[in-house]
Design a protein around this motif. Structure first.
Motif, mmCIF file in Angstrom:
data_model
loop_
_atom_site.group_PDB
_atom_site.id
_atom_site.type_symbol
_atom_site.label_atom_id
_atom_site.label_comp_id
_atom_site.label_asym_id
_atom_site.label_seq_id
_atom_site.Cartn_x
_atom_site.Cartn_y
_atom_site.Cartn_z
ATOM 1 N N ILE A 1 0.846 -1.201 0.000
ATOM 2 C CA ILE A 1 0.000 0.000 0.000
ATOM 3 C C ILE A 1 0.881 1.251 0.000
ATOM 4 N N THR A 2 2.048 1.179 0.623
ATOM 5 C CA THR A 2 2.962 2.318 0.583
ATOM 6 C C THR A 2 3.448 2.572 -0.840
ATOM 7 N N GLY A 3 3.762 1.504 -1.553
ATOM 8 C CA GLY A 3 4.158 1.660 -2.950
ATOM 9 C C GLY A 3 3.053 2.267 -3.790
ATOM 10 N N LEU A 4 1.813 1.856 -3.516
ATOM 11 C CA LEU A 4 0.678 2.420 -4.248
ATOM 12 C C LEU A 4 0.501 3.897 -3.931
ATOM 13 N N VAL A 5 0.598 4.249 -2.648
ATOM 14 C CA VAL A 5 0.445 5.656 -2.241
ATOM 15 C C VAL A 5 1.514 6.518 -2.891
ATOM 16 N N VAL A 6 2.747 6.056 -2.872
ATOM 17 C CA VAL A 6 3.845 6.831 -3.458
ATOM 18 C C VAL A 6 3.629 7.029 -4.956
ATOM 19 N N ALA A 7 3.245 5.961 -5.650
ATOM 20 C CA ALA A 7 3.034 6.064 -7.098
ATOM 21 C C ALA A 7 1.888 7.017 -7.426
ATOM 22 N N LEU A 8 0.789 6.888 -6.709
ATOM 23 C CA LEU A 8 -0.357 7.769 -6.976
ATOM 24 C C LEU A 8 -0.027 9.225 -6.663
ATOM 25 N N GLN A 9 0.716 9.448 -5.601
ATOM 26 C CA GLN A 9 1.063 10.821 -5.239
ATOM 27 C C GLN A 9 2.051 11.432 -6.217
ATOM 28 N N ILE A 10 2.976 10.628 -6.745
ATOM 29 C CA ILE A 10 3.891 11.147 -7.762
ATOM 30 C C ILE A 10 3.124 11.576 -8.999
ATOM 31 N N LEU A 11 2.204 10.719 -9.453
ATOM 32 C CA LEU A 11 1.415 11.043 -10.637
ATOM 33 C C LEU A 11 0.556 12.285 -10.414
ATOM 34 N N ALA A 12 -0.042 12.386 -9.227
ATOM 35 C CA ALA A 12 -0.898 13.536 -8.939
ATOM 36 C C ALA A 12 -0.081 14.816 -8.769
ATOM 37 N N SER A 13 1.069 14.715 -8.108
ATOM 38 C CA SER A 13 1.875 15.907 -7.839
ATOM 39 C C SER A 13 2.500 16.467 -9.107
ATOM 40 N N LEU A 14 2.906 15.613 -10.012
ATOM 41 C CA LEU A 14 3.463 16.097 -11.270
ATOM 42 C C LEU A 14 2.427 16.878 -12.077
ATOM 43 N N GLN A 15 1.156 16.570 -11.860
ATOM 44 C CA GLN A 15 0.092 17.241 -12.597
ATOM 45 C C GLN A 15 -0.519 18.406 -11.812
ATOM 46 N N VAL A 16 0.183 18.907 -10.816
ATOM 47 C CA VAL A 16 -0.354 19.994 -9.992
ATOM 48 C C VAL A 16 -0.688 21.195 -10.868
ATOM 49 N N PHE A 17 -1.861 21.747 -10.618
ATOM 50 C CA PHE A 17 -2.300 22.897 -11.419
ATOM 51 C C PHE A 17 -3.275 23.785 -10.649
ATOM 52 N N ASP A 18 -4.384 23.213 -10.215
ATOM 53 C CA ASP A 18 -5.488 24.005 -9.672
ATOM 54 C C ASP A 18 -5.066 24.910 -8.531
ATOM 55 N N GLN A 19 -4.515 24.307 -7.463
ATOM 56 C CA GLN A 19 -4.223 25.099 -6.273
ATOM 57 C C GLN A 19 -3.142 26.140 -6.533
ATOM 58 N N ALA A 20 -2.151 25.801 -7.356
ATOM 59 C CA ALA A 20 -1.087 26.766 -7.654
ATOM 60 C C ALA A 20 -1.627 27.964 -8.416
#
Length: 228
Positions: free
Chosen positions: A145-164
Motif C-alpha cells: 500500500i505504501t508503494g501504491l500511495v507513493v506512485a499515486l502521489q507522484i502522478l498527482a503531484s506532477l500534474q499539480v495545477f489548480d491550487q497553484a
C-alpha cells in the motif's frame, strides 16, 4: 521556461510525496488505535479531501494573506507567503498536504484494518514492544500500500495545477516561481496560441507520466516474482 516549469513541478513532487506518505501513515495509525471518538477523528482527517480544489486554494490563500491571514497573526510572523518566491511554492505545498492527505490516509487505514490481529498478539507474547511491532509487523504488511500511495502521489503531484493557479490569482507567481508544467502547457496552447509547441511539450509530459507508471508496474511485478 519549459524546463523551469518542469523543475517547479518536480520540486513540488519531491516535497509533497514523502510528506504525504509519512503524514498519512501517522494519521492512520492514530485513527486506528484511538478508542474514543474514532469516527470523529476519521471524519476530520478525510473531510478536507472532499472539498473542491478551488475552495481549498481560496481558503488557504486567505490564511496566507500577509495582512489579514490567520497564519501570520497566530504565529506572530511577517512572512510574505504568496508574494515572495522563497515561500510561494511552499505555501502551495502546505495547502496540498492539508487538502489531499485524506485520500492516502484512507488507503492506509483500510490496510491497517486488514492486518491479522493474531500477528500482534503473538508478538506481544514474545515480548515485542509497540515500536518493534510497528517496525517488524505493521510496516512490512503495509509495503504494497505504501508503494501504491507513493506512485499515486507522484502522478498527482506532477500534474499539480489548480491550487497553484488559484492561490496566485491565475498568474505564474512571484518571479514565475509557481508556474508548473501543466500551467505552462496551457498558457502556450490557449493563451499564446502556440498549439503545435504545446502539443510537443505535452508529449514530453506524457512520456514522464508513463515512465512513472511503468516503473511502478515493473517494481510490483518483480516483488511478486521474488515472493514466490
Amino acid at each position: 521556461l519549459m524546463w523551469d516549469a518542469l523543475g517547479h513541478s518536480a520540486y513540488f513532487t519531491l516535497l509533497v510525496v514523502p510528506c504525504i506518505t509519512v503524514l498519512a501513515f501517522l494519521l492512520a495509525m492514530l485513527a486506528h488505535h484511538i478508542e474514543r471518538g474514532k469516527w470523529l477523528w476519521r471524519l476530520c482527517f478525510f473531510l478536507p479531501f472532499l472539498l473542491p480544489s478551488t475552495v481549498a486554494a481560496n481558503l488557504w490563500q486567505w490564511l496566507f494573506n500577509p495582512g489579514t491571514g490567520m497564519i501570520n497573526h497566530v504565529f506572530g510572523l511577517q512572512t510574505p507567503w504568496l508574494t515572495d518566491k522563497s515561500y510561494a511554492l511552499l505555501a502551495v505545498v502546505i495547502t496540498t498536504l492539508w487538502w489531499t492527505v485524506g485520500f492516502s490516509f484512507l488507503l492506509y487505514l483500510a490496510a491497517l484494518q486488514g492486518i491479522p490481529a493474531h500477528l500482534y498478539e503473538a508478538a506481544k507474547l514474545d515480548g515485542a514492544n509497540a515500536w518493534h511491532r510497528t517496525l517488524h509487523i505493521t510496516l512490512p504488511m503495509l509495503r504494497n500500500i505504501t508503494g501504491l500511495v507513493v506512485a499515486l502521489q507522484i502522478l498527482a503531484s506532477l500534474q499539480v495545477f489548480d491550487q497553484a493557479v488559484v492561490m496566485q490569482d491565475f498568474g505564474p507567481g512571484p518571479e514565475e516561481s509557481t508556474r508548473t508544467f501543466v500551467q505552462y502547457t496551457l498558457e502556450q496552447g490557449f493563451t499564446s496560441y502556440r498549439v503545435g509547441y504545446a502539443s510537443a511539450i505535452s508529449i514530453i509530459f506524457f512520456m514522464l507520466i508513463a515512465a512513472v507508471a511503468l516503473a511502478r508496474m515493473w517494481l510490483l511485478r518483480n516483488r511478486e516474482e521474488g515472493g514466490r
